[in-house]
Design an enzyme around this catalytic site. Structure first.
Site, PDB file in Angstrom:
ATOM      1  N   ARG A  74      11.378   3.592   3.489  1.00  0.00           N
ATOM      2  CA  ARG A  74      10.986   2.656   4.560  1.00  0.00           C
ATOM      3  C   ARG A  74      12.197   1.796   4.878  1.00  0.00           C
ATOM      4  NH1 ARG A  74       5.688  -1.149   4.548  1.00  0.00           N
ATOM      5  NH2 ARG A  74       4.815   0.857   5.201  1.00  0.00           N
ATOM      6  N   ARG A  97       0.801  -1.219   0.000  1.00  0.00           N
ATOM      7  CA  ARG A  97       0.000   0.000   0.000  1.00  0.00           C
ATOM      8  C   ARG A  97       0.836   1.273   0.000  1.00  0.00           C
ATOM      9  NH1 ARG A  97      -3.157  -4.004   2.192  1.00  0.00           N
ATOM     10  NH2 ARG A  97      -1.134  -4.640   2.912  1.00  0.00           N
ATOM     11  N   THR A  98       1.786   1.358   0.922  1.00  0.00           N
ATOM     12  CA  THR A  98       2.479   2.631   1.111  1.00  0.00           C
ATOM     13  C   THR A  98       3.265   3.021  -0.140  1.00  0.00           C
ATOM     14  OG1 THR A  98       2.622   2.116   3.463  1.00  0.00           O
ATOM     15  CG2 THR A  98       4.006   3.892   2.666  1.00  0.00           C
ATOM     16  N   HIS A 139       5.233   5.880  11.367  1.00  0.00           N
ATOM     17  CA  HIS A 139       4.693   5.703  10.013  1.00  0.00           C
ATOM     18  C   HIS A 139       3.683   6.836   9.816  1.00  0.00           C
ATOM     19  CE1 HIS A 139       3.250   4.044   6.376  1.00  0.00           C
ATOM     20  NE2 HIS A 139       2.869   2.851   6.766  1.00  0.00           N
ATOM     21  N   LYS A 156      26.419  -5.629  -2.665  1.00  0.00           N
ATOM     22  CA  LYS A 156      27.883  -5.480  -2.721  1.00  0.00           C
ATOM     23  C   LYS A 156      28.398  -4.759  -1.482  1.00  0.00           C
ATOM     24  CE  LYS A 156      27.577  -4.962  -7.748  1.00  0.00           C
ATOM     25  NZ  LYS A 156      27.682  -3.984  -8.850  1.00  0.00           N
TER      26      LYS A 156
HETATM   27  C1  NCD Z   1       1.753  -1.345   8.063  1.00  0.00           C
HETATM   28  C2  NCD Z   1       3.248  -1.170   8.144  1.00  0.00           C
HETATM   29  O1  NCD Z   1       3.996  -1.622   7.293  1.00  0.00           O
HETATM   30  O2  NCD Z   1       3.654  -0.495   9.068  1.00  0.00           O
HETATM   31  N1  NCD Z   1       1.259  -1.508   6.791  1.00  0.00           N
HETATM   32  C3  NCD Z   1       0.935  -0.385   6.095  1.00  0.00           C
HETATM   33  O3  NCD Z   1       1.774   0.452   5.801  1.00  0.00           O
HETATM   34  N2  NCD Z   1      -0.355  -0.241   5.754  1.00  0.00           N
HETATM   35  C4  NCD Z   1       1.194  -2.249   9.072  1.00  0.00           C
HETATM   36  C5  NCD Z   1       1.692  -3.647   9.152  1.00  0.00           C
HETATM   37  O4  NCD Z   1       2.582  -4.072   8.427  1.00  0.00           O
HETATM   38  O5  NCD Z   1       1.159  -4.343   9.999  1.00  0.00           O
END
Ligand code: NCD
Length: 305
Positions: free
Chosen positions: A104, A54-55, A132, A82
């Site tokens: 991320r 999603r993100t 997040h 590497k």
């Molecule tokens: C979440 C995450 O990756 O922090 N997912 C997201 O971004 N919608 C929640 C999760 O992984 O449980």
């Protein structure tokens, strides 16, 4: 606002302003041709060192809707193998002409470090179990659009709080916007200390259920050890799962939310997840509008949306 790293950096007015902008972008996304020239000529780069559906995709969609170009860094096929460092990696992405980096990473503080190394804006798309922020913004937007305000709402965040960057971001955003937040979890899924968090804590979902407006379910983070601290997934579901029966004991207009990905049958039953009243897919859709608002704010495009 130079970066978006942590909800703690935002005032209630900052949060409300971003949500107002996102409401505007919801209208843009509903147009027959959902595209505005606001960020033409800008390049948004995503670098996700941890899995994401999603993100990452909603940042891409948000950038494209604003007419920005996108580049995607794929760790698996990169020179990380590497031994290239995080610092050299992000400096390389900047040198290639990125105007903004969405990142991320499994390490707490990784996006903040990148923001120190780079001269372009950095957006934290999730750093370990820490923050997040765009998830919190989209969750707040979904609640605000459903109830008109967060002021005075009773919101429970249920489950694997200890490993959850979503919980840490959401509880700050919800309480800054006037909601009362209760964390519901067994002691083993709470952090070592939460004394300075603006929350109440309960170990019984059944006790708090009748007073809630929003039940926010977290994924049991098996990859971070979340499932190892209770006897079985079945026992977790018995105490903390949103079953159809528990759903029926909620207030009539209460809503169920989940950030995805869902462990169906563990923290959320199929019937609850697929109920048209669940906000889960609405959260995903609103994620695009929220990320447009964030990109637009950070890249300072001219407003012709
Ligand atoms: C979440 C995450 O990756 O922090 N997912 C997201 O971004 N919608 C929640 C999760 O992984 O449980």
């Amino acid at each position: 606002m130079r970066h978006l790293l942590d909800i703690a950096d935002l005032s209630p007015a900052d949060l409300a302003g971003l949500l107002d902008d996102a409401d505007g972008f919801v209208e843009v996304l509903a147009r027959p041709i959902p595209k505005v020239p606001a960020l033409r000529g800008k390049t948004v780069t995503t670098a996700f060192f941890e899995a994401s559906t999603r993100t990452r995709l909603s940042f891409e969609r948000a950038a494209k809707t604003l007419s920005a170009d996108t580049m995607t860094f794929a760790p698996g096929t990169s020179s990380l193998s590497k031994g290239e460092s995080l610092k050299d990696t992000v400096l390389t992405l900047q040198a290639m002409g990125s105007d903004l980096l969405v990142m991320r990473h499994q390490a707490v503080g990784a996006a903040e470090r990148a923001a120190e190394w780079l001269s372009i804006p950095v957006v934290n798309g999730g750093d370990g179990a820490h923050q997040h922020p765009t998830q919190a913004l989209l969750d707040a937007l979904a609640i605000r659009r459903r109830f008109g305000t967060l002021e005075g709402l009773q919101i429970a965040i249920v489950g694997d709080i200890r490993h959850s960057r979503v919980a840490r971001s959401d509880l700050l955003a919800f309480s800054k916007l006037g909601a009362t937040v209760t964390l519901v979890a067994p002691r083993t899924l709470l952090p070592v200390t939460f004394a300075d968090w603006p929350v109440r804590v309960s170990s019984s979902l059944d006790e708090v259920l009748p007073e809630l407006d929003v039940v926010y379910l977290l994924r049991v983070q098996t990859e971070r050890g979340g499932a190892s601290v209770f006897p079985s997934l079945a026992e977790y579901t018995t105490r903390f799962g949103m079953t159809r029966e528990r759903r029926s004991r909620l207030k009539r207009d209460a809503v169920v939310m989940h950030p995805g990905p869902m462990n169906r049958g563990v923290e959320i039953a199929d019937e609850v997840a697929d109920d048209p009243d669940a906000l889960v897919l609405e959260q995903v859709s609103l994620g695009v509008a929220v990320r447009m608002a964030v990109l637009f704010r950070l890249l300072g495009g001219e407003s012709d949306a």
